[in-house]
Design an enzyme around this catalytic site. Structure first.
Site, mmCIF file in Angstrom:
data_model
loop_
_atom_site.group_PDB
_atom_site.id
_atom_site.type_symbol
_atom_site.label_atom_id
_atom_site.label_comp_id
_atom_site.label_asym_id
_atom_site.label_seq_id
_atom_site.Cartn_x
_atom_site.Cartn_y
_atom_site.Cartn_z
ATOM 1 N N TYR B 13 0.539 -6.263 -8.935
ATOM 2 C CA TYR B 13 -0.508 -5.298 -8.615
ATOM 3 C C TYR B 13 -1.136 -4.722 -9.870
ATOM 4 O O TYR B 13 -0.524 -4.719 -10.937
ATOM 5 C CB TYR B 13 0.076 -4.154 -7.782
ATOM 6 C CG TYR B 13 0.472 -4.583 -6.393
ATOM 7 C CD1 TYR B 13 -0.479 -4.677 -5.380
ATOM 8 C CD2 TYR B 13 1.789 -4.907 -6.102
ATOM 9 C CE1 TYR B 13 -0.122 -5.069 -4.106
ATOM 10 C CE2 TYR B 13 2.158 -5.305 -4.833
ATOM 11 C CZ TYR B 13 1.192 -5.382 -3.833
ATOM 12 O OH TYR B 13 1.551 -5.783 -2.581
ATOM 13 N N CYS B 14 -2.324 -4.199 -9.680
ATOM 14 C CA CYS B 14 -3.040 -3.491 -10.735
ATOM 15 C C CYS B 14 -2.109 -2.462 -11.372
ATOM 16 O O CYS B 14 -1.394 -1.795 -10.639
ATOM 17 C CB CYS B 14 -4.258 -2.790 -10.125
ATOM 18 S SG CYS B 14 -4.861 -1.402 -11.072
ATOM 19 N N PRO B 15 -2.084 -2.250 -12.662
ATOM 20 C CA PRO B 15 -2.937 -2.897 -13.664
ATOM 21 C C PRO B 15 -2.263 -4.075 -14.377
ATOM 22 O O PRO B 15 -2.767 -4.517 -15.400
ATOM 23 C CB PRO B 15 -3.160 -1.766 -14.663
ATOM 24 C CG PRO B 15 -1.842 -1.049 -14.686
ATOM 25 C CD PRO B 15 -1.285 -1.176 -13.291
ATOM 26 N N ILE B 16 -1.158 -4.568 -13.835
ATOM 27 C CA ILE B 16 -0.398 -5.583 -14.570
ATOM 28 C C ILE B 16 -1.178 -6.883 -14.808
ATOM 29 O O ILE B 16 -1.139 -7.414 -15.921
ATOM 30 C CB ILE B 16 0.980 -5.822 -13.905
ATOM 31 C CG1 ILE B 16 1.773 -4.505 -13.893
ATOM 32 C CG2 ILE B 16 1.790 -6.877 -14.623
ATOM 33 C CD1 ILE B 16 1.857 -3.812 -15.254
ATOM 34 N N ASP B 40 -3.766 -9.764 -5.438
ATOM 35 C CA ASP B 40 -4.132 -8.352 -5.283
ATOM 36 C C ASP B 40 -5.660 -8.278 -5.287
ATOM 37 O O ASP B 40 -6.307 -8.674 -6.249
ATOM 38 C CB ASP B 40 -3.542 -7.523 -6.431
ATOM 39 C CG ASP B 40 -4.034 -6.091 -6.409
ATOM 40 O OD1 ASP B 40 -4.458 -5.621 -5.333
ATOM 41 O OD2 ASP B 40 -4.002 -5.428 -7.474
#
Lengths: 162, 77
Positions: B13-16, B40
């Site tokens: 998921y954000c921000p990965i 995502d």
């Protein structure tokens, strides 16, 4: 190369979700080629206090404050639905299931990506922490005050207060 | 689209994904294409925003089922 844009974040809260949001934005900023500084103040200092050992502090009131508010990234709680730790534990578990980094992983990631972590000296006193680098985890690069924060903030395109 | 390298961001998921893309792009040479595969939905707006900030070129976004593929061309340093 063009001059890097700056992102400055003041982290006043020690709530788990706010700490996570601050680090998410910090590492994203660094990924977007921004120069990122994070200032930890008041309850925010809890995020970067050492997890292990006793907190050194002088005077009875400061010692008591440190006992009641030990701090450290492992002790952060959700601002709502903590439910004596059950809510926080559940959220941490859900985050793990979703492959989301923990707050400790975020701190390490931020440091790796060049995010500058700064502890506010003035509020160290108010929070009963001795204003030395030794009070904080190794990722904290320096201790500074309000003037340094403002001088960074005025150079920043984005300044956040969390 | 043909890519020089692929980055697997499925389940992240954000921000990965953005953090991973920013790291990965350093391994590419100018003009090479990075394919990012994720699920995502945030990626569809996040990667264009990241490209705008960093100067890398967004070549396209493809969506099949729940899988989203984003193509980024590395800009000169």
């Amino acid at each position: 190369m063009a001059k890097k844009e700056k992102l400055t974040i003041a982290v006043l809260s020690g709530d788990l979700e706010r700490a996570l949001a601050a680090f998410m934005l910090a590492v994203t900023g660094a990924s977007m080629d921004m120069e990122v500084s994070m200032f930890f103040t008041f309850w925010g200092l809890n995020i970067v206090k050492k997890n292990e050992g006793t907190m050194k502090s002088k005077g009875l009131m400061k010692k008591m404050l440190n006992m009641m508010n030990r701090g450290g990234s492992k002790r952060l709680k959700l601002s709502r639905f903590n439910m004596l730790g059950l809510g926080t534990w559940m959220m941490k578990d859900l985050m793990k299931q979703a492959n989301m980094p923990s707050i400790d992983e975020y701190i390490a990631m931020a440091k790796d990506m060049g995010v500058e972590l700064i502890a506010c000296t003035t509020t160290c006193g108010v929070m009963g922490i001795s204003p030395e680098k030794d009070s904080f985890r190794s990722e904290v690069g320096s201790l500074a005050g309000a003037a340094y924060f403002l001088s960074e903030a005025r150079k920043s395109g984005v300044t956040l207060f969390i | 689209m043909k890519a020089d390298q692929t980055l697997d961001c499925i389940g992240l998921y954000c921000p990965i994904p953005i953090v991973k893309i920013a790291t990965k792009i350093k391994d590419l040479k100018t003009g090479e294409i990075l394919e990012v595969v994720g699920d995502d939905k945030g990626i569809k707006l996040d990667v264009p925003a990241w490209c705008q900030a960093t100067g890398h070129e967004l070549l396209g976004i493809e969506e099949q089922g729940g899988e989203i593929k984003v193509y980024v061309k590395k800009a000169p340093n």
